[in-house]
Design a protein around this motif. Structure first.
Motif, PDB file in Angstrom:
ATOM      1  N   SER A   2      39.158 -43.590  54.413  1.00 29.94           N
ATOM      2  CA  SER A   2      38.095 -44.576  54.196  1.00 29.94           C
ATOM      3  C   SER A   2      36.931 -44.513  55.322  1.00 29.94           C
ATOM      4  O   SER A   2      37.206 -44.178  56.462  1.00 29.94           O
ATOM      5  CB  SER A   2      38.313 -46.119  53.913  1.00 29.94           C
ATOM      6  OG  SER A   2      38.678 -46.387  55.059  1.00 29.94           O
ATOM      7  N   LYS A  12      33.906 -46.446  57.061  1.00 28.66           N
ATOM      8  CA  LYS A  12      33.434 -47.768  57.348  1.00 28.66           C
ATOM      9  C   LYS A  12      31.923 -47.978  57.832  1.00 28.66           C
ATOM     10  O   LYS A  12      31.690 -46.848  58.596  1.00 28.66           O
ATOM     11  CB  LYS A  12      34.392 -48.470  58.162  1.00 28.66           C
ATOM     12  CG  LYS A  12      35.776 -48.716  57.737  1.00 28.66           C
ATOM     13  CD  LYS A  12      36.692 -49.432  58.515  1.00 28.66           C
ATOM     14  CE  LYS A  12      37.942 -49.532  57.557  1.00 28.66           C
ATOM     15  NZ  LYS A  12      38.996 -50.326  58.292  1.00 28.66           N
ATOM     16  N   GLU A  45      34.312 -51.032  54.175  1.00 19.55           N
ATOM     17  CA  GLU A  45      34.306 -49.523  53.554  1.00 19.55           C
ATOM     18  C   GLU A  45      33.364 -49.432  52.713  1.00 19.55           C
ATOM     19  O   GLU A  45      32.986 -50.216  52.107  1.00 19.55           O
ATOM     20  CB  GLU A  45      35.946 -49.491  52.885  1.00 19.55           C
ATOM     21  CG  GLU A  45      36.986 -49.775  53.765  1.00 19.55           C
ATOM     22  CD  GLU A  45      38.542 -49.509  53.097  1.00 19.55           C
ATOM     23  OE1 GLU A  45      38.304 -49.082  51.950  1.00 19.55           O
ATOM     24  OE2 GLU A  45      39.346 -49.643  53.669  1.00 19.55           O
TER      25      GLU A  45
END
Length: 73
Positions: free
Chosen positions: A5, A7, A73
């Motif tokens: 992911s 962020k 995220e």
């Protein structure tokens, strides 16, 4: 293949949130590390955020104009 992911980064001391202005890459696009992939706006500036990874964008979980907390995220 690992799914990683991305962020919202901390861009300045005391900033708590940022608005997603534009996604520069779309799901399915291949990106290289350090290539700009989205833009966020804080109360100080609009900033292009670079990819921390090389790989393929699978999806964006946030909508354009969403206000996101730093670290989301």
């Amino acid at each position: 293949m690992a799914i990683l992911s991305i962020k919202v980064p901390q861009l300045g001391e005391g900033l708590q949130e940022a608005r997603l202005v534009e996604c520069l890459k779309q799901p399915g696009d291949f990106v290289k590390k350090d290539e700009p992939i989205f833009e966020i706006e804080t109360d100080k500036a609009v900033t292009k955020i670079e990819s921390p990874y090389t790989g393929k964008i699978l999806s964006w979980d946030a909508e354009i104009d969403a206000v996101l907390p730093i670290g989301a995220e």
